[in-house]
Write an enzyme that holds these catalytic residues in place. Structure first.
Site, PDB file in Angstrom:
ATOM      1  NE  ARG A   1      -7.179   4.440   4.963  1.00 25.90           N
ATOM      2  CZ  ARG A   1      -6.226   4.743   5.850  1.00 25.90           C
ATOM      3  NH1 ARG A   1      -6.523   4.855   7.107  1.00 25.90           N
ATOM      4  NH2 ARG A   1      -4.993   4.946   5.469  1.00 25.90           N
TER       5      ARG A   1
ATOM      6  NE  ARG B   1       0.818  12.684   6.662  1.00 22.36           N
ATOM      7  CZ  ARG B   1       1.053  13.817   7.285  1.00 22.36           C
ATOM      8  NH1 ARG B   1       0.056  14.624   7.587  1.00 22.36           N
ATOM      9  NH2 ARG B   1       2.275  14.151   7.617  1.00 22.36           N
TER      10      ARG B   1
ATOM     11  CB  CYS C   1      -4.603   6.603  10.639  1.00 23.85           C
ATOM     12  SG  CYS C   1      -5.191   5.202   9.685  1.00 23.85           S
TER      13      CYS C   1
ATOM     14  NE  ARG D   1      -0.529  10.879   9.806  1.00 25.94           N
ATOM     15  CZ  ARG D   1      -0.801   9.757   9.143  1.00 25.94           C
ATOM     16  NH1 ARG D   1      -1.959   9.174   9.293  1.00 25.94           N
ATOM     17  NH2 ARG D   1       0.091   9.235   8.326  1.00 25.94           N
TER      18      ARG D   1
ATOM     19  CE  LYS E   1      -1.833   1.696   4.024  1.00 23.43           C
ATOM     20  NZ  LYS E   1      -1.610   3.142   4.243  1.00 23.43           N
ATOM     21  CG  ASN E   2       2.115   2.823   3.577  1.00 21.08           C
ATOM     22  OD1 ASN E   2       0.955   3.142   3.282  1.00 21.08           O
ATOM     23  ND2 ASN E   2       2.489   2.594   4.827  1.00 21.08           N
TER      24      ASN E   2
ATOM     25  CG  ASP F   1       2.395   1.516   9.752  1.00 21.40           C
ATOM     26  OD1 ASP F   1       2.007   2.361  10.577  1.00 21.40           O
ATOM     27  OD2 ASP F   1       2.769   1.819   8.598  1.00 21.40           O
TER      28      ASP F   1
ATOM     29  CG  ASP G   1       7.214  20.226  10.793  1.00 23.11           C
ATOM     30  OD1 ASP G   1       6.384  19.301  10.912  1.00 23.11           O
ATOM     31  OD2 ASP G   1       8.352  20.179  11.283  1.00 23.11           O
TER      32      ASP G   1
HETATM   33  N1  EPU Z   1       6.431  14.348  11.349  1.00 27.20           N
HETATM   34  C1  EPU Z   1       6.722  15.657  11.642  1.00 27.20           C
HETATM   35  N2  EPU Z   1       6.693  16.565  10.629  1.00 27.20           N
HETATM   36  C2  EPU Z   1       6.408  16.231   9.340  1.00 27.20           C
HETATM   37  C3  EPU Z   1       6.137  14.886   9.046  1.00 27.20           C
HETATM   38  C4  EPU Z   1       6.140  13.960  10.079  1.00 27.20           C
HETATM   39  O1  EPU Z   1       6.974  15.999  12.803  1.00 27.20           O
HETATM   40  O2  EPU Z   1       6.428  17.116   8.480  1.00 27.20           O
HETATM   41  C5  EPU Z   1       6.457  13.338  12.440  1.00 27.20           C
HETATM   42  C6  EPU Z   1       5.094  12.666  12.638  1.00 27.20           C
HETATM   43  O3  EPU Z   1       4.275  13.412  13.514  1.00 27.20           O
HETATM   44  C7  EPU Z   1       5.517  11.318  13.210  1.00 27.20           C
HETATM   45  C8  EPU Z   1       6.857  11.036  12.528  1.00 27.20           C
HETATM   46  O4  EPU Z   1       7.318  12.287  12.034  1.00 27.20           O
HETATM   47  O5  EPU Z   1       5.718  11.430  14.589  1.00 27.20           O
HETATM   48  C9  EPU Z   1       6.793  10.043  11.372  1.00 27.20           C
HETATM   49  O6  EPU Z   1       5.839  10.475  10.411  1.00 27.20           O
HETATM   50  P1  EPU Z   1       5.963  10.124   8.863  1.00 27.20           P
HETATM   51  O7  EPU Z   1       5.992  11.389   8.098  1.00 27.20           O
HETATM   52  O8  EPU Z   1       7.090   9.156   8.669  1.00 27.20           O
HETATM   53  O9  EPU Z   1       4.594   9.404   8.595  1.00 27.20           O
HETATM   54  P2  EPU Z   1       3.715   9.466   7.290  1.00 27.20           P
HETATM   55  O10 EPU Z   1       4.563   9.620   6.093  1.00 27.20           O
HETATM   56  O11 EPU Z   1       2.588  10.407   7.495  1.00 27.20           O
HETATM   57  C10 EPU Z   1       3.862   6.904   6.782  1.00 27.20           C
HETATM   58  C11 EPU Z   1       2.900   5.780   6.588  1.00 27.20           C
HETATM   59  C12 EPU Z   1       2.257   5.420   7.924  1.00 27.20           C
HETATM   60  C13 EPU Z   1       3.360   5.048   8.919  1.00 27.20           C
HETATM   61  C14 EPU Z   1       4.397   6.164   9.019  1.00 27.20           C
HETATM   62  C15 EPU Z   1       5.600   5.782   9.860  1.00 27.20           C
HETATM   63  C16 EPU Z   1       2.174   6.135   4.330  1.00 27.20           C
HETATM   64  C17 EPU Z   1       1.087   6.528   3.401  1.00 27.20           C
HETATM   65  N3  EPU Z   1       1.889   6.188   5.626  1.00 27.20           N
HETATM   66  O12 EPU Z   1       3.100   8.007   7.286  1.00 27.20           O
HETATM   67  O13 EPU Z   1       1.479   4.269   7.663  1.00 27.20           O
HETATM   68  O14 EPU Z   1       2.802   4.838  10.198  1.00 27.20           O
HETATM   69  O15 EPU Z   1       4.886   6.508   7.686  1.00 27.20           O
HETATM   70  O16 EPU Z   1       6.206   4.644   9.359  1.00 27.20           O
HETATM   71  O17 EPU Z   1       3.240   5.738   3.905  1.00 27.20           O
HETATM   72  C18 EPU Z   1      -0.361   2.816   7.840  1.00 27.20           C
HETATM   73  O18 EPU Z   1       0.000   2.293   6.780  1.00 27.20           O
HETATM   74  O19 EPU Z   1      -1.229   2.330   8.596  1.00 27.20           O
HETATM   75  C19 EPU Z   1       0.256   4.084   8.251  1.00 27.20           C
HETATM   76  C20 EPU Z   1      -0.293   4.904   9.116  1.00 27.20           C
END
Ligand code: EPU
Length: 432
Positions: A399, A93, A117, A123, A22-23, A307, A126
């Protein structure tokens, strides 16, 4: 209203085949916006997040044809606008990856803030904006819409303050056609980051270092449409590994990359689960009466994935002794614990830590899936619980898990999806 009903207690046995990741797919599909051409993407999981991403891209003018259940042909030649006014974008997201791709193609984008989520508040984005700004883009937020634009994107050095999958993806997309070299330091190393880099390189990009914490993107002038196949889903595979362990079953999981599963394999072995590894499959089985308690801390890859945190917590809730699960990525990812408690689990949560006192058996109950992986944890709990578990709000589960009911049934689980008439007087359940 749809629900999942599980009669627990059956050991999972047999073979299951893992779908595309998925990701990775939700990054590769918007990445096709970088070219004005046709891409064919294979091994796409048939899940609702992909349907949603395709709807958003279609509204933007992309012509998307389903070649078969798991192959998409995406023609982006008619995408002419960098403004995305589609409401759907707020529902996921990964839709925010469209921003990086449009910035890379048109040097500008206007995209609504993303959803996804909820792990305790908004979320943040920045780090995404920090990256775009370093490449020379002006970024502003106006009425819930992020506007980014630049005369010309120019490569730069970007140190991410936190390891972020999303920011790493978005910066890679924006940098692919920028002038000069972009260096992303403290980059995410997840398998889906490597898959996206491979996809971009096949299109003609020059990305190196993906899979390490320094990614270098040398800007190129031109990209081409290609055919590409998505990697297997690490988290779907991990979910079936944990479900096999929780039911003390014997499951062979096919179409996996064992290297991507090392942290999960190591933790399950520590718990006493037996794992036999082949090139593209894993056999997971339990041949002892009692598993062993353990502590788990989630971390960015190659650490134990956040995850998989809800699923391993569900497993540990029936392992004798005290286990501690610490969340190292999200501020609040234990919202589902109260649902496990309804099933008899003894878990207390203190901030980013859950203390689990293993009970002998969980008991079936009516619970709701607050998010995707929490839903997977409740299925895991239901599979090994005594009696009947009813899971509500299952759209979250759909999803991210292709055919989860059919796959678990083929492993011998007593699980079905039912549709209830929302009218309580007429609430006849129809088995699907
Ligand atoms: N964060 C920041 N600033 C940013 C971006 C992230 O502070 O600009 C923080 C977040 O608050 C969090 C950490 O950095 O504490 C990690 O966030 P990340 O950006 O890595 O998460 P994401 O890209 O929004 C993806 C996956 C999530 C998975 C996370 C961590 C996708 C579409 N989603 O989210 O997957 O939990 O990486 O591995 O790739 C899922 O598949 O169920 C899922 C939630």
């Amino acid at each position: 209203m749809e629900k999942i009903i599980i009669s627990g207690g059956k050991k999972l046995k047999g073979d299951v085949t893992i779908s595309g990741a998925k990701n990775a797919a939700v990054a590769v599909i918007p990445a096709t916006l970088l070219v004005s051409d046709i891409c064919r993407i294979e091994n796409i999981p048939s899940i609702s997040d992909i349907t949603l991403m395709c709807k958003i891209m279609s509204e933007m003018g992309a012509n998307i044809r389903m070649v078969n259940k798991n192959t998409l042909e995406i023609d982006t030649r008619k995408v002419a606008s960098a403004v995305v006014s589609c409401d759907l974008i707020r529902n996921m997201r990964a839709s925010f990856y469209i921003t990086g791709a449009l910035l890379g193609r048109f040097s500008k984008a206007a995209v609504s803030l993303p959803g996804g989520c909820n792990f305790g508040g908004i979320r943040p984005i920045d780090q995404h904006l920090k990256g775009f700004t370093a490449l020379g883009a002006n970024c502003k937020l106006d009425g819930g819409v992020v506007h980014v634009s630049s005369e010309k994107l120019i490569g730069n050095n970007i140190y991410l303050d936190v390891v972020s999958v999303g920011a790493t993806v978005n910066i890679m997309l924006a940098a692919v056609k920028a002038d000069g070299c972009t260096v992303i330091e403290n980059a995410a190393k997840e398998p889906h980051i490597v898959d996206l880099a491979n996809f971009l390189n096949c299109m003609g990009a020059n990305v190196c270092g993906a899979g390490t914490d320094i990614i270098k993107v040398h800007g190129v002038k031109k990209l081409n449409g290609i055919t590409y196949s998505i990697i297997p889903d690490q988290i779907e595979a991990g979910t079936y590994m944990v479900a096999a362990a929780a039911t003390k079953g014997d499951v062979t999981i096919n179409n996996v990359t064992p290297k991507h599963l090392e942290s999960i394999t190591a933790k399950l072995e520590e718990i006493g689960v037996s794992i036999e590894e082949k090139d593209e499959s894993l056999r997971v089985y339990v041949n002892k009466d009692h598993l062993i308690r353990c502590n788990v801390k989630t971390l960015p890859y190659p650490g134990f994935p956040t995850d998989m945190q809800p699923q391993i917590t569900a497993l540990l809730s029936t392992v004798n002794g005290t286990s501690i699960v610490s969340e190292g990525v999200w501020d609040n990812r234990f919202g589902y614990v109260e649902e496990l408690r309804r099933m008899g689990a003894q878990i207390s949560v203190d901030g980013k830590m859950a203390v689990i006192e293993g009970v002998q058996r969980l008991k079936g109950a009516t619970v709701r899936a607050p998010d995707l992986r929490a839903g997977a944890a409740l299925i895991t709990a239901g599979l090994c619980a005594d009696g009947t578990t009813i899971i509500e709000e299952i759209s979250h589960i759909e999803r991210g898990y292709e055919n989860i009911i059919e796959k678990l049934r083929s492993l011998g689980a007593n699980i079905k999806k039912v549709t209830f008439d929302d009218d309580p007087i007429n609430s006849v359940a129809k088995a699907l």
